[in-house]
Design a protein around this motif. Structure first.
Motif, PDB file in Angstrom:
ATOM      1  N   VAL A  57      27.661  -3.333 -15.244  1.00 45.59           N
ATOM      2  CA  VAL A  57      26.618  -2.296 -15.462  1.00 45.59           C
ATOM      3  C   VAL A  57      26.910  -1.106 -15.986  1.00 45.59           C
ATOM      4  CG1 VAL A  57      24.502  -1.207 -14.302  1.00 45.59           C
ATOM      5  CG2 VAL A  57      25.347  -3.299 -14.219  1.00 45.59           C
ATOM      6  N   TYR A  61      25.452   0.445 -19.515  1.00 49.06           N
ATOM      7  CA  TYR A  61      24.473   1.512 -19.394  1.00 49.06           C
ATOM      8  C   TYR A  61      25.163   2.902 -19.668  1.00 49.06           C
ATOM      9  CZ  TYR A  61      20.389  -1.169 -17.997  1.00 49.06           C
ATOM     10  OH  TYR A  61      19.359  -2.093 -17.807  1.00 49.06           O
ATOM     11  N   ARG A  64      23.367   6.051 -20.789  1.00 47.21           N
ATOM     12  CA  ARG A  64      22.403   6.289 -19.951  1.00 47.21           C
ATOM     13  C   ARG A  64      22.985   7.302 -18.836  1.00 47.21           C
ATOM     14  NH1 ARG A  64      16.765   7.304 -18.831  1.00 47.21           N
ATOM     15  NH2 ARG A  64      16.382   5.572 -20.035  1.00 47.21           N
ATOM     16  N   TYR A  65      24.251   6.921 -18.260  1.00 48.20           N
ATOM     17  CA  TYR A  65      25.048   7.497 -17.252  1.00 48.20           C
ATOM     18  C   TYR A  65      25.565   8.726 -17.668  1.00 48.20           C
ATOM     19  CZ  TYR A  65      24.458   3.411 -14.361  1.00 48.20           C
ATOM     20  OH  TYR A  65      24.135   2.228 -13.404  1.00 48.20           O
ATOM     21  N   ASP A 187      14.837  -2.145 -14.944  1.00 43.72           N
ATOM     22  CA  ASP A 187      15.840  -0.968 -15.488  1.00 43.72           C
ATOM     23  C   ASP A 187      16.243  -0.028 -14.503  1.00 43.72           C
ATOM     24  OD1 ASP A 187      16.955  -0.850 -17.918  1.00 43.72           O
ATOM     25  OD2 ASP A 187      14.985  -0.611 -18.761  1.00 43.72           O
ATOM     26  N   ILE A 191      20.394   0.575 -13.226  1.00 45.66           N
ATOM     27  CA  ILE A 191      20.649   2.224 -13.293  1.00 45.66           C
ATOM     28  C   ILE A 191      21.164   2.647 -11.851  1.00 45.66           C
ATOM     29  CG2 ILE A 191      20.339   4.467 -13.787  1.00 45.66           C
ATOM     30  CD1 ILE A 191      18.276   3.515 -15.989  1.00 45.66           C
TER      31      ILE A 191
END
Length: 267
Positions: A57, A61, A64-65, A187, A191
């Protein structure tokens, strides 16, 4: 069955189920029971391979992180309609507090095939309720999720401390009941999974540190790699499926698995 084959099998199970609303911990407990892969080393193994799923993950992602981390460093939490670190903290706090207060009870009482089967069934009922509930959707996307909704999702995440309920199943159901779309809830679940799982895994590994021996490293490494590879595929697949499949289908799967394992393990 050979321990190496069991490690590969459990790694695949972890990667497939960690981000589906079917309870990865529950599946690992049930499958481990089938092959008599139990005890302190087995418990530590199940903790280690979760890191493989976390890494998957984190890679998928990472942009986004990085945005969330940038906002945290600059203390920029006021940008309207933007998921940030505050959302993640609010979603993490409830389960963290409950886990720290009830950690011994959870491990001593709830980590058994019987309690997993109960969690699978009740969690499936919750998912059906969430899917069929009439609600006003106020968050179509993760950036639309409010702080109140994030905290509410965190409260539902406490249910996942009971193996079989499923972290993603609980949070997606909770998000939908609180006014998010199914995709936004999924989603958001993915996250927040990284900090939640990293924190929980770190605590569990510290408690099990005596079993992290050189003799067990090969077994742990194989399970870790298997979980990572399969999780990479599973996350992308689930995001595509969630746009089309209703939660009821996952609930039906949970009921079937519970019935099958009840027959094999508890007859």
């Amino acid at each position: 069955m050979n321990d190496i084959l069991i490690a590969i099998l459990l790694g695949i199970v972890e990667g497939l189920t960690e981000f589906l609303p079917v309870s990865s911990t529950g599946h690992l407990i049930l499958v481990g029971s089938l092959f008599d892969f139990e005890g302190d080393v087995a418990t530590t193994f199940k903790i280690v391979i979760q890191l493989g799923a976390v890494l998957a993950v984190l890679i998928l992602y990472w942009k986004r992180y990085m945005d969330i981390l940038k906002g945290l460093v600059t203390l920029n939490f006021r940008e309207k309609n933007k998921l940030n670190a505050v959302h993640m903290i609010l979603a993490m706090i409830p389960a963290l507090i409950v886990y720290l207060l009830l950690k011994d009870f959870i491990k001593d009482v709830l980590f058994s095939p019987a309690t997993v089967l109960i969690g699978l069934v009740i969690g499936g009922v919750l998912m059906i309720i969430a899917a069929r509930a009439k609600r006003n959707v106020t968050a179509e996307d993760t950036d639309d999720i409010s702080y109140k909704q994030a905290f509410g999702i965190g409260l539902f995440q406490c249910l996942a401390l009971w193996p079989g309920f499923s972290r993603s199943g609980s949070t997606i159901s909770g998000g939908m009941l609180l006014g998010t779309s199914q995709k936004a809830a999924a989603d958001f679940t993915f996250i927040i999974s990284v900090p939640v799982m990293l924190g929980a895994t770190a605590l569990d590994l510290w408690d099990s540190r005596e079993y992290l021996t050189s003799d067990a490293m090969l077994l742990f490494g194989i399970g870790f790699i298997a979980a990572f590879v399969v999780a990479m595929i599973a996350v992308v697949t689930f995001l595509n499926l969630i746009k089309r499949l209703k939660l009821e289908w996952f609930a039906v799967y949970r009921f079937v698995i519970a019935a099958l394992f009840f027959f094999f393990l508890l007859k």
